[in-house]
Design a protein around this motif. Sequence first.
Motif, short mmCIF file in Angstrom:
data_model
loop_
_atom_site.label_atom_id
_atom_site.label_comp_id
_atom_site.label_asym_id
_atom_site.label_seq_id
_atom_site.Cartn_x
_atom_site.Cartn_y
_atom_site.Cartn_z
N GLY A 85 1.80 18.21 -10.47
CA GLY A 85 2.66 19.40 -10.01
C GLY A 85 2.89 18.94 -8.71
O GLY A 85 4.36 18.99 -8.64
N ALA A 86 2.29 18.57 -7.80
CA ALA A 86 2.39 18.97 -6.48
C ALA A 86 2.77 16.78 -6.73
O ALA A 86 4.49 16.90 -5.56
N SER A 87 2.48 15.96 -7.35
CA SER A 87 3.48 14.80 -7.06
C SER A 87 4.87 14.49 -8.13
O SER A 87 5.33 14.17 -7.63
N ASP A 88 4.53 15.10 -9.02
CA ASP A 88 6.10 15.55 -9.50
C ASP A 88 7.00 16.05 -9.24
O ASP A 88 8.43 15.54 -9.02
N ALA A 89 6.17 17.44 -7.85
CA ALA A 89 7.42 17.68 -7.18
C ALA A 89 7.47 17.07 -5.34
O ALA A 89 9.03 17.30 -4.56
N GLU A 90 7.21 15.60 -5.93
CA GLU A 90 7.57 14.80 -4.36
C GLU A 90 6.93 15.51 -2.87
O GLU A 90 7.52 14.82 -1.78
N TYR A 91 5.97 16.82 -3.92
CA TYR A 91 5.11 16.99 -1.75
C TYR A 91 3.77 15.81 -1.16
O TYR A 91 3.49 15.57 -0.26
N CYS A 92 3.55 15.18 -2.30
CA CYS A 92 2.69 13.78 -1.76
C CYS A 92 3.35 12.08 -2.76
O CYS A 92 4.03 12.12 -3.97
N GLU A 93 2.63 11.57 -2.84
CA GLU A 93 2.49 10.15 -3.53
C GLU A 93 1.68 10.21 -5.07
O GLU A 93 0.32 11.39 -4.94
N LYS A 128 0.67 -1.04 0.74
CA LYS A 128 -0.19 0.07 0.01
C LYS A 128 0.92 1.32 -0.05
O LYS A 128 1.55 1.04 0.80
N LYS A 129 0.64 1.87 -0.69
CA LYS A 129 1.23 3.27 -0.72
C LYS A 129 0.59 4.50 -0.26
O LYS A 129 1.38 5.77 0.29
N THR A 130 -0.61 4.13 0.73
CA THR A 130 -0.97 5.61 0.68
C THR A 130 -1.78 5.15 2.00
O THR A 130 -1.63 3.92 2.71
N SER A 131 -2.22 6.15 3.43
CA SER A 131 -2.35 4.99 4.74
C SER A 131 -3.49 5.15 4.90
O SER A 131 -3.73 5.66 6.04
N GLY A 132 -4.04 4.80 3.82
CA GLY A 132 -5.68 4.17 4.28
C GLY A 132 -6.26 5.62 4.49
O GLY A 132 -6.26 6.53 3.57
N GLY A 133 -7.53 5.57 4.88
CA GLY A 133 -8.45 6.57 5.18
C GLY A 133 -9.38 6.47 4.54
O GLY A 133 -9.69 5.67 3.57
N ALA A 189 -7.65 18.75 -2.70
CA ALA A 189 -6.81 18.86 -3.50
C ALA A 189 -5.76 20.14 -3.70
O ALA A 189 -5.60 20.75 -3.78
N GLY A 190 -4.37 19.24 -3.18
CA GLY A 190 -3.13 20.37 -3.49
C GLY A 190 -2.31 20.93 -4.74
O GLY A 190 -2.24 18.94 -5.03
N GLY A 191 -1.97 21.59 -5.13
CA GLY A 191 -1.00 21.99 -6.02
C GLY A 191 0.84 22.16 -6.03
O GLY A 191 0.72 22.27 -4.35
N ARG A 192 1.36 22.89 -6.84
CA ARG A 192 2.64 22.90 -6.06
C ARG A 192 2.68 24.16 -6.17
O ARG A 192 3.59 24.48 -4.77
#
Length: 321
Positions: free
Chosen positions: A238-246, A192-197, A208-211
Motif C-alpha cells: 500500500g505504501a510503496s504503490d502510493a510512492e511513499y517509499c521505494e 542503488k535504489k536505497t540509501s544504504g543502512g 515497516a510503514g503502511g498506507r
Amino acid sequence: MAEKALVLAEVSEGELRNVSFEVIAAGRKVVGDNEVVALLCGDDVSAFSETLIHHGADRVILAEHEDLQNYTTDAYKQAIEQVIEAESPDALLFPHTSPGKDVAPRIATKLDSGLVSDVVELEVDGDEVVFTRPIYSGKAFEKKNVPGSPIFATFRPNNIPPLEADSSRTGETSEVAVEIKDLRTVIKDVIKKTSGGVDLSEASVIVAGGRGVKSAEGFEPLYELADVLGGAVGASRGASDAEYCEYSLQIGQTGKVVTPDLYIAVGISGAIQHLAGMSNSKCIVAINKDAEAPIFDIADYSLTGDLFEIVPLLTEEFKKV
Ligand code: FAD
C-alpha cells in the motif's frame, strides 16, 4: 552424518552477509565433527576468509574472478559447479537470498539432486537430516528430507543461530582457479535504489510503514525510530504503490520475506499478502488507529492510536535506554 558440507558464503556490497554464518552453523549440525568448507565467490574477497573460520568453517575456498564481482547466474553457476566437482561434498547448503534462490535449483538440476528451499530449522537424526520450511505463506510448516546424496538446502536468513565467533579457530584457505566462459549476461552498472543502512532481509529490527503513514514525509519518524533501534525501514505494498517509499522496501508475498527479532508494523492493516512476508517475525508490535485491524490478530503487542503520536514517543523512550 554427512562427511563434507560445502556452504556458500555471500558478500554483498563489500560486506560479508550474516547469513553466511548461519549457513555455516547449519553445516556444522549436518556434518558434526566432519568438515565444513565455505566457498567465497567474488573479485576480491580473501579478507573475509578468517572471519568465516572464526564462525565455524574448517576450510575456505576462494573462487576469485573479475566476472564474479557481481552475481550473475551463468558465472556463479559455473564457478560453484567446478568447486563441487573438485570437492565432491555430500551436503550443499546455500543462503536463501536472491543469488542462492537463483543458483541452487540450477545446480540441483545439473546434479540430478533434490533440493529443500527456504529452510528455517533443521534436525539431524543419525544419517537423516530433516528440514523445516514454511508453506502457504507461513501459515503452516512442512518437514522434508533429501534422500540420497548430496543433501541440498537453502536457508532463510535470520533463522539458524550462528555459532559464536572464536578468534582462536584456525583453518586452511585455498584459492581455486575457475574458468568462466560464454556468459549470456554481463553487468554493466549497478544502480542503488536505497540509501544504504541496515539490509532489510537481514535486519533484526524492522519498522515497516503502511498506507496509514500517508506520505513520504510521514515515513521520516519511522526512519528515526529505526535508527534508534539499529534497524531497517520496510513497507507494505500500500505504501510503496502510493510512492511513499521505494519498492525495494516492500515486504510480503510479492516483496521481501523477513524474519526479524522485532517487527513494528505502523499504519499497516495486515492483509494476507503482507503477512506472507513477516508473520514469522519473532515479536510483532502493531500500531494502528483501528482496533479491529487484522494486524492485531497476529501482533504480540497492540498499540491502538495515532501513529503520528505513538512513533515519536517510542523514539524518545528508546533514546533513553
Ligand atoms: P491499508 O490496507 O490501506 O491499511 C492502512 C492502515 O493504516 C489501516 O489499517 C488504517 O487503520 C491505518 N491507519 C490510517 N491512519 C492511521 C494513523 N494515523 N495511525 C495509525 N493507523 C492508521 N501487500 C503487501 O504489503 N505486500 C505484498 O507483497 C503484497 N502483495 C500482493 C500481491 C497480490 C497478488 C495482491 C492482490 C495484493 C498484494 N498486496 C501486498 C496488497 C495487499 O492486499 C494490501 O492491499 C496492502 O498490504 C495494504 O497495505 P496497507 O496495510 O499499508 O494499507
